[in-house]
Design an enzyme around this catalytic site. Structure first.
Site: not given
Ligand SMILES: O=C(O)c1cc(=O)[nH]c(=O)n1[C@@H]1O[C@H](COP(=O)(O)O)[C@@H](O)[C@H]1O
Length: 276
Positions: A93
């Site tokens: 990010k």
């Molecule tokens: O950019 C991202 O990947 C991201 C954007 C977003 O809006 N929401 C989001 O959850 N993420 C990332 O996606 C992953 C989600 O993780 P879980 O919730 O464990 O599946 C994490 O690494 C978050 O930082």
């Protein structure tokens, strides 16, 4: 091959749009890797072994590696995933003034793509966009509860900010290497963004642990590009895959623990494929 050609080939080869998030929270690592030199790398290697047949990409989030051992673990992980033929998307990010962004963009020497925060505008993204063979996924409508606080604000033109980001992504896409991050927890916004940018692939996080809408993620997250053999996009799950072993019948048994991650990735692949 550019990033989306590589990704399309991978999606085609494994019949999967699953992005496996490698977020190895040290407080949740199992005892099997506790004595390793780099426990996060030992953990990731086993997760990659268990899941790569179902993975369109791996998405390590930099937050889980922000210390000296962490960066070593991340480099080993990325190299290992590449060795298995799986693209690596670094979820960092990034977003900073041009001079600093040029340094951040050097991470693209050893990964295939990166997430960026578009809030600082075009010059902050240019060093990433210039890497024509690398994927650049700009945050558009994030999955977290506060995602609406700023991203849904209406501009003077009447459109919400996230819609403007989507429209700008089209402008920034001279090299065909831009993607957008749109969370599965915002299915209506997913649909709206898809209407604005029909050919831009999305990275859709938020299914699994955050409870987002997997069907909407696939329906709107994938883009049809005439030059690619399959519709391209990624649906990410991190904790629900990599820590699936915690819920397995024998978490203390290494094969059972990591086998559960493989099963979770396979289940998500099948679930998503029903809607492709
Ligand atoms: O950019 C991202 O990947 C991201 C954007 C977003 O809006 N929401 C989001 O959850 N993420 C990332 O996606 C992953 C989600 O993780 P879980 O919730 O464990 O599946 C994490 O690494 C978050 O930082």
């Amino acid at each position: 091959m550019d990033f989306f050609e590589t990704l399309a080939a991978r999606i085609d080869a494994v019949d999967s749009v699953v992005s496996v998030g490698l977020d190895p929270d040290p407080s949740r690592l199992p005892d099997h890797v506790a004595d390793a030199d780099l426990p996060r790398w030992a953990f990731n290697r086993r997760i990659i072994d268990a899941t790569h047949e179902h993975a369109a990409c791996y998405k390590p989030n930099a937050a889980f590696y922000e210390d000296p051992d962490g960066w070593r673990a991340l480099r080993e992980t990325a190299a290992y995933a590449e060795g298995k033929g799986v693209p690596v998307l670094l979820d960092a990010k990034r977003g900073d003034i041009g001079n600093t962004a040029r340094r951040y963009a050097e991470a693209l020497d050893w990964v295939d793509g990166i997430t960026v925060n578009p809030y600082l505008g075009r010059d902050s993204l240019q060093p990433f966009l210039d890497r024509a063979d690398k994927g650049v996924f700009a945050l558009c409508r994030t999955s977290n509860p506060g995602g609406a606080d700023l991203q849904d604000l209406e501009l003077a033109s009447g459109e919400p900010l996230y819609e403007r980001v989507a429209a700008l992504a089209d402008v920034w896409n001279a090299n065909g290497n831009v993607g957008l991050v749109v969370g599965a927890t915002a299915p209506e916004e997913l649909e709206t963004v898809r209407e604005i940018v029909p050919e831009i692939p999305f990275l859709v996080p938020g299914v699994g642990a955050q409870g987002g809408d997997a069907e909407a993620a696939v329906e709107h997250g994938l883009a049809s590009r005439p030059d690619l053999p399959v519709d391209v996009g990624l649906v990410n799950s991190s904790r629900r895959i990599i820590f699936a072993g915690e819920e397995s019948s024998r978490p203390d048994d290494e094969a059972t623990y990591f086998g559960a991650a493989g099963d979770a990735a396979k289940r998500l692949k099948k679930r998503l494929n029903r809607h492709r």
